[in-house]
Design a protein around this motif. Structure first.
Motif, mmCIF file in Angstrom:
data_model
loop_
_atom_site.group_PDB
_atom_site.id
_atom_site.type_symbol
_atom_site.label_atom_id
_atom_site.label_comp_id
_atom_site.label_asym_id
_atom_site.label_seq_id
_atom_site.Cartn_x
_atom_site.Cartn_y
_atom_site.Cartn_z
ATOM 1 N N ASN A 79 0.811 -1.219 0.000
ATOM 2 C CA ASN A 79 0.000 0.000 0.000
ATOM 3 C C ASN A 79 0.847 1.272 0.000
ATOM 4 O O ASN A 79 0.323 2.358 -0.262
ATOM 5 C CB ASN A 79 -0.928 0.008 1.218
ATOM 6 C CG ASN A 79 -1.942 -1.129 1.170
ATOM 7 O OD1 ASN A 79 -2.481 -1.435 0.102
ATOM 8 N ND2 ASN A 79 -2.203 -1.746 2.306
ATOM 9 N N ASN A 80 2.151 1.141 0.296
ATOM 10 C CA ASN A 80 3.026 2.307 0.317
ATOM 11 C C ASN A 80 3.525 2.633 -1.086
ATOM 12 O O ASN A 80 3.815 1.731 -1.888
ATOM 13 C CB ASN A 80 4.215 2.059 1.238
ATOM 14 C CG ASN A 80 3.805 1.962 2.695
ATOM 15 O OD1 ASN A 80 2.714 2.428 3.062
ATOM 16 N ND2 ASN A 80 4.643 1.366 3.518
ATOM 17 N N LYS A 81 3.639 3.916 -1.383
ATOM 18 C CA LYS A 81 4.126 4.332 -2.696
ATOM 19 C C LYS A 81 5.605 4.005 -2.870
ATOM 20 O O LYS A 81 6.048 3.608 -3.947
ATOM 21 C CB LYS A 81 3.890 5.828 -2.872
ATOM 22 C CG LYS A 81 4.236 6.343 -4.262
ATOM 23 C CD LYS A 81 3.874 7.810 -4.407
ATOM 24 C CE LYS A 81 4.199 8.305 -5.814
ATOM 25 N NZ LYS A 81 3.859 9.739 -5.981
ATOM 26 N N PHE A 82 6.378 4.199 -1.811
ATOM 27 C CA PHE A 82 7.801 3.872 -1.814
ATOM 28 C C PHE A 82 8.104 2.945 -0.649
ATOM 29 O O PHE A 82 7.430 2.967 0.380
ATOM 30 C CB PHE A 82 8.663 5.136 -1.704
ATOM 31 C CG PHE A 82 8.789 5.904 -2.978
ATOM 32 C CD1 PHE A 82 9.781 5.599 -3.894
ATOM 33 C CD2 PHE A 82 7.898 6.927 -3.271
ATOM 34 C CE1 PHE A 82 9.898 6.316 -5.071
ATOM 35 C CE2 PHE A 82 7.999 7.650 -4.444
ATOM 36 C CZ PHE A 82 9.011 7.341 -5.359
ATOM 37 N N HIS A 83 9.137 2.126 -0.852
ATOM 38 C CA HIS A 83 9.572 1.221 0.211
ATOM 39 C C HIS A 83 11.021 1.536 0.565
ATOM 40 O O HIS A 83 11.861 1.727 -0.314
ATOM 41 C CB HIS A 83 9.468 -0.242 -0.230
ATOM 42 C CG HIS A 83 9.966 -1.195 0.797
ATOM 43 N ND1 HIS A 83 9.229 -1.540 1.916
ATOM 44 C CD2 HIS A 83 11.150 -1.853 0.898
ATOM 45 C CE1 HIS A 83 9.927 -2.384 2.650
ATOM 46 N NE2 HIS A 83 11.096 -2.589 2.064
ATOM 47 N N GLY A 93 10.642 2.497 -5.574
ATOM 48 C CA GLY A 93 9.254 2.711 -5.980
ATOM 49 C C GLY A 93 9.076 2.423 -7.459
ATOM 50 O O GLY A 93 10.051 2.303 -8.210
ATOM 51 N N ASP A 138 7.280 3.966 -10.797
ATOM 52 C CA ASP A 138 6.656 5.139 -11.400
ATOM 53 C C ASP A 138 5.988 4.744 -12.712
ATOM 54 O O ASP A 138 6.530 3.936 -13.476
ATOM 55 C CB ASP A 138 7.717 6.218 -11.649
ATOM 56 C CG ASP A 138 7.133 7.484 -12.239
ATOM 57 O OD1 ASP A 138 6.663 8.332 -11.468
ATOM 58 O OD2 ASP A 138 7.141 7.601 -13.486
#
Length: 398
Positions: free
Chosen positions: A339-343, A364, A366
């Motif tokens: 659910n996070n845009k970046f890890h 992430g 894009d």
């Protein structure tokens, strides 16, 4: 830092930065001086003093040096060209030869720069790598290259069912590393002799300096040969890869004996040899939930770079980055929240057991650029941080 090209393709280099002053006057450098001196002496005399010889083996080079030093006066005064003939020098060397030094029985040095002597080295037991005592040949060079920092796990370079089975172990020192090729001969009635390799590493910052061949490998026996590779001391992490062929003499023998029937030169292709970023690193874990605080307080300037990589998913990118750097995963950061845009991936390790390094990888996907990763590196050694930062991983690392 410079490299010296030897006649047979084996390269030597100035080791004064890493191995001490013992190499500052190499035998070959002196040989060139005396060959040049002979050339000048020839031109001072009659023109027929020109029966010159090519630069020969190391022993012959030493003979040239001794002959010229011992006979400088007579060479200058003589009008006889025979004083510079090879046979004259050879005969003089035979009558003035020193007592032979003891050589190792199990392997030989392709170019013998120093007298044999052996000091054992041991890997520290706390290291998270294979802990072993390398079975190095009895040669002084191995006692001069410093303390052994780490050894990698053995890697198979051939199929387990192949006729010649080869495993590679990389032994790392601060100024160089040693490639140990463990070769098993599975062919009955065959003995392999003078086993070595033709190896390319594909980097200008890596140079092969010495090769120790395995004298003999009998049926069902395993023996090692060794290649010493110098690293540019201005760099910390140097990677490379290239093709590798075993080179040896095949000796066919009568069944149940060592009586030779015939022999011939042969080659055997094995997998490419790779020097990886992870080879230099030892995982160094941290207590849970302490990474970010430790990263903020570790000495050294943080440097960062953003890359566009070819990974299809964040999961694959994280696996590839972990394998590429070979460091410990901290704070369970290999567990991904979709659910996070970046890890954020947290890595901690030790470079050759000398310097603590910490890395944060923000990964992430894009819609336009694909996989994007920002890599932040921090350590006390700015050169080390820079080297690690600019060795971006590729999908083949995963």
């Amino acid at each position: 830092f410079f490299f010296f090209q030897a006649e047979d393709g084996i390269r030597d280099f100035c080791l004064s930065r890493g191995l001490g002053d013992v190499y500052k006057r190499q035998v070959k450098e002196r040989a060139f001086f005396y060959l040049d001196l002979i050339d000048k002496l020839q031109h001072e005399g009659e023109s027929n003093k020109n029966q010159y010889f090519d630069l020969p083996s190391i022993n012959e080079v030493e003979n040239i040096e001794k002959y010229v030093l011992d006979n400088m006066g007579s060479i200058k005064e003589s009008d006889d060209y025979k004083v510079l003939e090879y046979q004259t020098i050879s005969d003089y060397a035979k009558t003035h030869a020193p007592a032979p030094s003891k050589q190792t029985d199990r392997s030989r040095l392709v170019e013998d720069y120093v007298e044999p002597q052996y000091n054992s080295v041991e890997v520290a037991p706390q290291m998270d790598k294979v802990s072993l005592k390398p079975n190095f040949p009895e040669h002084e060079i191995f006692s001069m290259i410093g303390d052994l920092k780490l050894s990698t796990q053995p890697k198979e370079l051939t199929d387990p069912k192949s006729e010649y089975q080869v495993m590679l172990v990389k032994h790392f020192y601060e100024p160089c590393f040693v490639l140990e090729f463990k070769v098993k001969n599975t062919l009955d009635n065959i003995i392999l002799k003078d086993v070595t390799a033709n190896l390319q590493l594909g980097s200008e910052d890596l140079r092969i300096t010495h090769i120790f061949s395995a004298n003999e490998i009998k049926y069902n026996a395993t023996e090692s040969f060794f290649i010493i590779v110098a690293r540019n001391p201005d760099q910390r992490v140097i990677t490379g890869s290239g093709g590798c062929f075993l080179k040896f003499i095949v000796c066919e023998v009568n069944p149940g004996t060592t009586e030779e029937i015939t022999s011939y030169d042969d080659e055997y292709q094995i997998e490419d040899v790779e020097i990886l970023v992870s080879d230099y690193m030892v995982p160094q874990g941290l207590p849970n939930l302490t990474f970010t605080n430790t990263f903020d307080h570790i000495q050294g300037e943080e440097i960062a770079q953003t890359y566009q990589l070819s990974y299809k998913t964040v999961e694959l990118a994280v696996k590839g980055l972990i394998k590429h750097f070979g460091m410990a995963v901290c704070d369970s950061s290999d567990e991904i929240n979709v659910n996070n845009k970046f890890h954020s991936l947290y890595l901690s390790g030790s470079y050759l057991r000398l310097e603590h390094v910490m890395i944060i990888c923000m990964v992430g996907i894009d819609a336009n650029l694909g996989c994007v990763v920002k890599i932040r590196v921090k350590s006390k050694d700015g050169v080390l941080s820079t080297c690690l930062l600019y060795t971006s991983p590729s999908p083949r690392d995963s």
